[in-house]
Design a protein around this motif. Sequence first.
Motif, short mmCIF file in Angstrom:
data_model
loop_
_atom_site.label_atom_id
_atom_site.label_comp_id
_atom_site.label_asym_id
_atom_site.label_seq_id
_atom_site.Cartn_x
_atom_site.Cartn_y
_atom_site.Cartn_z
N CYS A 238 -8.38 -4.41 -1.78
CA CYS A 238 -7.70 -4.25 -0.36
C CYS A 238 -8.47 -5.19 0.47
CB CYS A 238 -8.56 -2.87 0.46
SG CYS A 238 -7.47 -2.01 -0.72
N LEU A 239 -9.49 -5.76 0.01
CA LEU A 239 -10.88 -6.64 0.90
C LEU A 239 -9.56 -7.89 0.50
CD1 LEU A 239 -12.94 -7.26 3.07
CD2 LEU A 239 -14.47 -7.63 0.44
N GLN A 240 -9.71 -7.94 -0.80
CA GLN A 240 -9.55 -9.93 -1.49
C GLN A 240 -7.70 -9.77 -0.88
OE1 GLN A 240 -9.49 -8.84 -5.76
NE2 GLN A 240 -11.52 -10.10 -5.57
N THR B 235 -5.84 5.36 -5.84
CA THR B 235 -6.61 5.53 -5.73
C THR B 235 -7.69 3.81 -6.76
OG1 THR B 235 -7.19 6.96 -7.51
CG2 THR B 235 -7.58 8.00 -5.35
N ASP C 43 0.61 -1.64 -0.02
CA ASP C 43 -0.26 0.04 0.11
C ASP C 43 0.73 1.21 0.58
OD1 ASP C 43 -2.84 1.58 0.33
OD2 ASP C 43 -1.87 1.96 2.30
N MET D 81 -5.48 0.61 -5.91
CA MET D 81 -5.74 0.40 -4.10
C MET D 81 -7.57 0.32 -3.86
SD MET D 81 -3.16 -1.06 -3.17
CE MET D 81 -3.19 -1.35 -1.77
N SER D 82 -8.01 0.16 -4.75
CA SER D 82 -9.97 -0.18 -4.38
C SER D 82 -10.17 -0.88 -3.52
CB SER D 82 -10.80 -0.72 -5.76
OG SER D 82 -10.14 -2.16 -5.98
N SER D 83 -11.27 -0.58 -2.89
CA SER D 83 -11.53 -1.37 -1.69
C SER D 83 -11.43 -2.47 -1.66
CB SER D 83 -13.26 -0.45 -1.47
OG SER D 83 -14.01 -0.38 -2.04
N ARG D 84 -11.85 -3.15 -2.87
CA ARG D 84 -12.44 -4.59 -3.19
C ARG D 84 -11.06 -4.87 -3.25
NH1 ARG D 84 -13.95 -7.45 -9.00
NH2 ARG D 84 -14.72 -9.91 -8.00
#
Length: 118
Positions: A57-59, A49, A37, A52-55
């Motif tokens: 990051c979750l993965q 952005t 990150d 490093m999308s929220s999806r």
Amino acid sequence: LLTERKTISLPGCFLQMLFFYCLGTCTLFHMAVMSLDRYVAICHPLHYTAVMSSRFCLQLILSCWAVSFLLMFPPTIMTVQLPFCGPNVMNHFYCDASLLLQLSCTDTSFIEQLMFII
């Protein structure tokens, strides 16, 4: 530590060992994700952005949990299947894999090497 009873059952010891090593391994993977990150933020600030999308990051976080569990589960299962003989008493407040392997009646060199490699 909070109860008067100072013993732990063998299944409880294995469960404690699994959680201890899984959480420790997961922490190392989280550090690697945090460094990724920071790398993207410093070296590619305009693409941060998008990369490093929220999806994503979750993965990354879910893969940290999954990989740490998959790495530590086989040695724990192999340790559970060992025959234990003798007094089965450890003078420690948590269950460590090396102490459990010393209590076994059989050769544990393969499990020790596997844990060392992991």
